[in-house]
Design an enzyme around this catalytic site. Structure first.
Site, mmCIF file in Angstrom:
data_model
loop_
_atom_site.group_PDB
_atom_site.id
_atom_site.type_symbol
_atom_site.label_atom_id
_atom_site.label_comp_id
_atom_site.label_asym_id
_atom_site.label_seq_id
_atom_site.Cartn_x
_atom_site.Cartn_y
_atom_site.Cartn_z
ATOM 1 N N LYS A 156 0.875 -1.180 0.000
ATOM 2 C CA LYS A 156 0.000 0.000 0.000
ATOM 3 C C LYS A 156 0.915 1.234 0.000
ATOM 4 O O LYS A 156 1.474 1.595 1.016
ATOM 5 C CB LYS A 156 -0.860 -0.005 1.264
ATOM 6 C CG LYS A 156 -2.187 0.725 1.161
ATOM 7 C CD LYS A 156 -2.114 2.159 0.684
ATOM 8 C CE LYS A 156 -1.956 3.142 1.840
ATOM 9 N NZ LYS A 156 -1.861 4.545 1.372
ATOM 10 N N GLY A 160 6.136 4.930 8.808
ATOM 11 C CA GLY A 160 5.327 6.150 8.785
ATOM 12 C C GLY A 160 5.356 6.827 10.140
ATOM 13 O O GLY A 160 6.323 6.703 10.884
ATOM 14 N N SER A 161 4.269 7.503 10.453
ATOM 15 C CA SER A 161 4.247 8.302 11.676
ATOM 16 C C SER A 161 4.041 7.443 12.923
ATOM 17 O O SER A 161 3.448 6.362 12.866
ATOM 18 C CB SER A 161 3.121 9.329 11.578
ATOM 19 O OG SER A 161 1.893 8.664 11.452
ATOM 20 N N THR A 162 4.524 7.943 14.044
ATOM 21 C CA THR A 162 4.373 7.247 15.323
ATOM 22 C C THR A 162 2.897 7.109 15.680
ATOM 23 O O THR A 162 2.457 6.083 16.203
ATOM 24 C CB THR A 162 5.155 8.005 16.410
ATOM 25 O OG1 THR A 162 6.538 7.975 16.037
ATOM 26 C CG2 THR A 162 4.999 7.370 17.781
ATOM 27 N N GLY A 171 1.455 4.372 13.670
ATOM 28 C CA GLY A 171 2.129 3.167 14.163
ATOM 29 C C GLY A 171 1.458 2.635 15.427
ATOM 30 O O GLY A 171 1.253 1.433 15.586
ATOM 31 N N GLU A 180 8.520 1.107 11.685
ATOM 32 C CA GLU A 180 9.617 2.063 11.518
ATOM 33 C C GLU A 180 8.969 3.441 11.529
ATOM 34 O O GLU A 180 8.292 3.809 10.576
ATOM 35 C CB GLU A 180 10.351 1.761 10.205
ATOM 36 C CG GLU A 180 11.780 2.202 10.218
ATOM 37 C CD GLU A 180 11.934 3.642 9.778
ATOM 38 O OE1 GLU A 180 11.816 4.531 10.661
ATOM 39 O OE2 GLU A 180 12.138 3.887 8.596
ATOM 40 N N CYS A 226 13.083 10.235 8.156
ATOM 41 C CA CYS A 226 12.804 9.874 9.554
ATOM 42 C C CYS A 226 14.058 9.937 10.406
ATOM 43 O O CYS A 226 14.001 10.254 11.581
ATOM 44 C CB CYS A 226 12.170 8.492 9.623
ATOM 45 S SG CYS A 226 13.021 7.275 8.641
ATOM 46 N N GLU A 271 8.812 16.010 15.695
ATOM 47 C CA GLU A 271 9.382 15.773 14.375
ATOM 48 C C GLU A 271 8.747 16.762 13.402
ATOM 49 O O GLU A 271 7.528 16.802 13.264
ATOM 50 C CB GLU A 271 9.074 14.333 13.951
ATOM 51 C CG GLU A 271 9.767 13.931 12.675
ATOM 52 C CD GLU A 271 9.469 12.492 12.275
ATOM 53 O OE1 GLU A 271 8.323 12.051 12.449
ATOM 54 O OE2 GLU A 271 10.387 11.824 11.786
#
Ligand code: NAP
Ligand code: MG
Length: 477
Positions: free
Chosen positions: A184, A236-238, A241, A258, A292, A389
């Site tokens: 995706k 991707g983003s925390t 995640g 990650e 990242c 971030e």
């Protein structure tokens, strides 16, 4: 304005782009159930490049059936050396078509062609070459006394900052270990993933071994919701995640995450300063800071702070911002309007909280999403720009007096993805590096990648490794 006046040097290669792309499921291009297509935008021109299918839960379920069938009938039972041949074929095709892929990557995401050409695409190819070599040697990777066994069907969800490379990081080891994949891609950068699907089709990869389902976050969530997935690899983003970790908890699905980072780059007074400044600039402004592991916090030993700040200003004034397809460009376009707004909001918070903003002195193009290379001085550890971030070309500069203080400040973050240390003294380099809570620490360099070297984080930067033997183990039972 830059003092050196280069003439424009636009890339002359033009990729073949279809007007409309379907989903790649079971080795075929198929229409989405929803019949919905959305445009992918060139962020430097604010123009639509192609219409791309929007996959929903039904399409994901269809991809899962194809991937399961391909796993059971063809891919897992195949001789490992034969699987390697297909992976080599894909690697060679990426190399042969690298110029065209680089241009497409630059157009769809806004990154400078020089970076797509010299980093993204060759590194993606090298991941396929490297993992093809492992396919028939997996007994050396499996844990002692266990035969190497594939997991089954893997879902891969990738972000927009390194679209082809992040896909390669996941697909190459998954296929080498005998798994099949549903990819995706991110909504804003689907085009090189679709070109990769085309390459897989041209390479006669058995149908269903690689499926590409484009769409948005809801498409990703539909993939996560599939209880029958054996493995899910997410970058991707925390925030997302965390949602994914909650969704798969208690299921058979193996997970690697990650996520984000806020890396510290520690610069000691005894560092080789010319190289260090280049490393710092490359560490934060590479790919407009959409990285990242970007070195987004610079910790400078107090005695050289003024000199470093002057040199940084001089250096960013010489960066060339503009058309990503110009071979002279250092700073390309910000990936999307949403990301530009996010950067702008965080920068304004930095100014409001009392930090001093310094920016590259240059004109911005009239169209497109652009942001000047910037850094902040007078930053306090509590400022949002020092903690969150930003994912843009913004560096937060702070100072320290002793190595202990540098280590403490570097570790004062919920993240733990990467870090950098600059000093001429090897013993100091090693001693500091060992105390940094980060998955990767670069010494007297930054942003170095190799398929044989594991990459991944601690704490809120996620878990699991990609690359090398450690990365392969994430795809074996
Ligand atoms: P994101 O929302 O986490 O997106 C990453 C991938 O997950 C994309 O393919 C996205 O699809 C998909 N996705 C979104 N919501 C999902 C959900 N609920 N379930 C499953 N998949 C989902 O990240 P982003 O919006 O691209 O960027 C936001 C922030 O994430 C950035 O500002 C940055 O801080 C961080 N980020 C980190 C990395 C990294 O390499 N660690 C990379 C990119 C971004 P769509 O893109 O189609 O929505
Ligand atoms: Mg795009």
């Amino acid at each position: 304005m830059s003092s050196s006046a280069y003439a424009p040097a636009p890339e002359s290669t033009r990729p073949t782009i279809r007007n409309e792309y379907g989903l790649f499921i079971g080795g075929k291009w198929v229409a989405p159930q929803s019949a919905r297509y959305d445009a992918s935008i060139d962020p430097a021109r604010e123009q639509a490049i192609a219409r791309v299918a929007y996959g929903d839960a039904d399409d994901i379920a269809r991809a899962l059936r194809s991937a399961r069938k391909a796993y059971e009938r063809w891919w897992e039972p195949m001789k490992p050396a034969s699987r390697a041949k297909y992976i080599y074929r894909i690697a060679r095709a990426i190399t042969e078509r690298s110029r065209e892929i680089a241009v497409l990557e630059s157009m769809d995401g806004g990154k400078p062609i020089r970076e797509a050409r010299d980093f993204d695409i060759p590194t993606a190819a090298s991941h396929f070459f490297y993992h093809a070599g492992w396919a028939d040697k997996l007994e050396w990777v499996a844990r002692a006394g266990r035969a190497p066994r594939a997991l089954g069907v893997c879902g891969a969800i990738v972000p927009w900052n390194f679209p082809l490379l992040m896909a390669a990081w996941k697909i190459a080891p998954a296929l080498a270990c005998g798994n099949t994949v549903i990819l995706k891609p991110a909504e804003t950068t689907p085009l090189t993933a679709l070109l990769l699907a085309q390459i897989a089709q041209d390479a006669d990869l058995p149908p269903g071994v690689l499926n590409v389902v484009t769409g948005d976050g809801a498409t990703g969530a539909a993939l996560v919701a599939q209880g029958d997935l054996d493995k899910l690899a997410f970058t991707g983003s925390t925030e997302v995640g965390r949602e994914i970790a909650r969704a798969v908890a208690g299921r058979k699905t193996r997970l690697t995450l990650e996520l984000g980072g806020k890396a510290a780059h520690i610069l000691f007074a005894d560092a080789p300063l010319d190289q260090a400044i280049e490393g710092v600039v490359r560490g934060i402004y590479f790919n407009q800071g959409h990285v990242c592991c970007a070195g987004s916090r610079l910790l400078v030993e107090e005695s050289i702070l003024d000199e470093v700040v002057d040199r940084l200003q001089q250096r960013i004034d010489r960066l060339r911002l503009g058309d990503p397809l110009d071979k002279n460009t250092d700073i390309g376009a910000i990936n999307s309007r949403a990301q530009l707004e996010r950067i702008d909001e965080l920068v304004r918070s930095g100014v409001e909280q009392g930090a001093t903003l310094r920016q590259q002195r240059c004109d911005l193009p009239e169209r497109g999403y652009f942001y000047r290379a910037s850094f902040f001085t007078n930053v306090e550890s509590s400022h949002r720009i020092a903690r969150e971030e930003i994912f843009g070309p913004i560096l937060a500069v702070m100072s320290f007096r002793t190595p202990e203080e540098a280590i403490e400040k570097a570790n004062d973050t919920p993240y733990g993805l990467s870090a950098g240390v600059w000093t001429e003294r090897g013993s100091k380099n090693m001693a500091v590096a060992q105390q940094l809570k980060a998955g990767v620490v670069w010494c007297n360099t930054f942003n170095r990648f190799d398929p044989s070297s594991p990459f991944g984080g601690f704490r809120e930067s996620g878990f699991g490794r990609e690359g090398g033997i450690h990365g392969l183990r994430e795809y074996l039972a």
